[in-house]
Design a protein around this motif. Structure first.
Motif, PDB file in Angstrom:
ATOM      1  N   GLU A 174       5.868   5.135   8.001  1.00 40.52           N
ATOM      2  CA  GLU A 174       4.676   4.635   7.316  1.00 40.52           C
ATOM      3  C   GLU A 174       4.305   5.469   6.100  1.00 40.52           C
ATOM      4  O   GLU A 174       3.772   4.959   5.128  1.00 40.52           O
ATOM      5  CB  GLU A 174       3.476   4.619   8.279  1.00 40.52           C
TER       6      GLU A 174
ATOM      7  N   CYS B 177       0.110  -0.315   7.513  1.00 36.94           N
ATOM      8  CA  CYS B 177      -0.201   1.047   7.972  1.00 36.94           C
ATOM      9  C   CYS B 177      -1.108   0.988   9.195  1.00 36.94           C
ATOM     10  O   CYS B 177      -2.202   0.423   9.133  1.00 36.94           O
ATOM     11  CB  CYS B 177      -0.874   1.839   6.865  1.00 36.94           C
TER      12      CYS B 177
ATOM     13  N   GLN C 195      -3.343   5.277   5.956  1.00 35.03           N
ATOM     14  CA  GLN C 195      -4.151   4.308   5.204  1.00 35.03           C
ATOM     15  C   GLN C 195      -4.993   5.010   4.145  1.00 35.03           C
ATOM     16  O   GLN C 195      -5.093   4.544   3.000  1.00 35.03           O
ATOM     17  CB  GLN C 195      -5.064   3.536   6.157  1.00 35.03           C
TER      18      GLN C 195
END
Length: 490
Positions: free
Chosen positions: A308, A347, A353
């Motif tokens: 991610e 995410c 994020q």
């Protein structure tokens, strides 16, 4: 003759570059054994001979020394063509290379640095781009370790011949450290982390002028390492004693904030394969038909939770390094803001994020029309406006985060940040990226408090007002807390 360079499944077609190297080796193999011919090769013969020697070095490690001496004897172009072959090999075939070939590749790269080969900077950048964030596989950690060891060993030579390579490596290893420092209880990773930390601290302490080449994104990367003891001293000097860096003209961290980061740094965190597929998505795929391409991209590059963190680098690349032409902008190709909106939804971790949002808004904080590019700030405003009303949560979260940054990113320099955001909003409206901000200020679905804050902020833009600087005690801890708050809160 099967390939001695790459792993290839039976169903895969031959790679043209692999074939060209192999065919040159087969054709010239008798000439690759001593005694070597004394004739001067023509240009086509010289190119073929370089290909054959490269294949021999990589696939015949027991004869590598002979092949290298042969290369030294025939070179007439400062190793330019040979180095270009190595760079192409890394860009096109690195992930498929046999493990022993990778070892040989680093051996010959070290020699090319030693002889100051033309194009060695491109080769090293190609290798740096193959390191992957959020990837803790043995092969990726080995690559990171080999690179940081090579660059540290060849420090003096690179500093004299290709100093910008050290600047590029600094950017890469700071970014990798942000991932590597989140993992513990891995002895191999601990050793690698110490190597990377030692390299970065050396650049900071001995060649800070190279750090300045990176610009404002140096601070964005460094803030993720504020908890690492070795970097806390760097922070203290940046904030309290900039003279300790012994760099003429550097007196305050705000000078870095005002320095735009070159696009070449953003490409460093995407592999060539990832960049190719991303640019295809952003230049050829029609808006509304992107789902299957996005699924393929996610399965290929974001297939495990640890990956991610790559989204942070992708968003920064889209904002700052992929600027479509007017023809693309006016077409029905999927716009940048829509791809970024999708990436944000990929995410699942809060800290990722938050860092993706920071990557999206970072140039807003220090925007200067005469220095910065409006294309860097365009995706964020279009994502907020175009998410109304269907994806109002996206608009709400982004706007809240922007004001969180304004209030807390760097409390000591809040006036600079307010000026940057006001300037960004002014340019976006004045240049016609948005006709007005009514879609936000008149939206009943946004929280009243947020709308009120936005209206007041926009009115200060129209009135040309900049907030007065609030003088607070200057401490590294205060600024560190503000940086962490701005990048970690939702």
């Amino acid at each position: 003759m099967a390939s001695g360079l790459i792993h290839k499944a039976t169903y895969e077609a031959d790679h043209p570059f692999d074939v060209s190297l192999r065919e040159s080796f087969q054709l010239l193999e008798p000439q690759l054994r001593p005694p070597f011919p004394l004739t001067i090769p023509t240009q086509p013969e010289y190119s073929n001979l370089n290909r054959a020697i490269l294949y021999g070095i990589l696939c015949e490690p027991h004869l590598a020394e002979v092949h290298i001496k042969h290369l030294h004897g025939i070179v007439i172009d400062g190793y330019s063509f040979f180095t270009s072959l190595l760079t192409r090999l890394v860009n096109e075939l690195y992930t498929k290379l046999i493990e022993n070939v990778k070892v040989q590749l680093f051996g010959i790269t070290s020699i090319m640095i030693r002889v100051s080969a033309i194009g060695i900077d491109n080769l090293l950048v190609a290798l740096l781009r193959q390191t992957r964030g959020g990837d803790y596989s043995k092969t990726n950690l080995w690559l990171c370790s080999e690179l940081v060891t090579l660059l540290s060993t060849k420090w003096d030579c690179l500093l004299e011949e290709e100093p910008l390579v050290l600047s590029s490596a600094m950017y890469v290893f700071l970014r990798l450290l942000a991932d590597h420092c989140r993992v513990s209880l891995n002895s191999n990773l601990e050793i690698l982390k110490q190597k990377e930390i030692k390299f970065c601290i050396r650049v900071f302490r001995e060649e800070f002028h190279l750090c300045l080449k990176i610009g404002r994104d140096l601070i964005r990367l460094l803030q993720d390492l504020v908890h690492v003891p070795e970097f806390q001293e760097i922070w203290k000097d940046l904030l309290l004693q900039p003279g300790n860096f012994k760099t003429l003209g550097f007196t305050d961290i705000s000078q870095l904030y005002k320095s735009r980061t070159s696009t070449r740094y953003f490409s460093l965190r995407l592999t060539p394969e990832m960049e190719t597929h991303l640019r295809f998505l952003l230049t050829h795929v029609k808006f509304g038909s992107q789902t299957r391409y996005q699924i393929w991209f996610a399965n290929k590059f974001l297939n495990v939770p640890e990956n991610e963190t790559v989204v942070i680098d992708i968003v920064r690349f889209i904002c700052c390094a992929h600027h479509p032409c007017n023809k693309i902008i006016l077409s029905n190709v999927i716009p940048r803001w829509a791809v970024i909106g999708w990436l944000l939804k990929c995410c699942s971790k809060n800290h990722v994020q938050a860092n993706v949002k920071l990557a999206l808004f970072y140039d807003w904080l220090f925007f200067q029309e005469e220095v910065d590019n409006i294309m860097n700030i365009e995706p964020a405003i279009l994502l907020m406006i175009n998410s109304v009303p269907k994806y109002i949560d996206m608009t709400q979260n982004l706007l809240e985060f922007l004001f969180l940054l304004v209030d807390h990113y760097d409390i000591e320099r809040k006036d600079l940040i307010v000026r940057g955001v006001l300037s960004a909003l002014d340019v976006l409206e004045r240049k016609g990226v948005v006709q007005s901000f009514d879609a936000l200020t008149s939206c009943d679905m946004l929280s009243p408090l947020l709308k009120e804050r936005l209206v007041k902020f926009l009115s200060s833009k129209n009135a040309g007002v900049v907030c007065k600087r609030v003088i607070l005690p200057t401490t590294p801890e205060r600024t560190h807390t503000a940086l962490r708050t701005a990048s970690c809160e939702m």
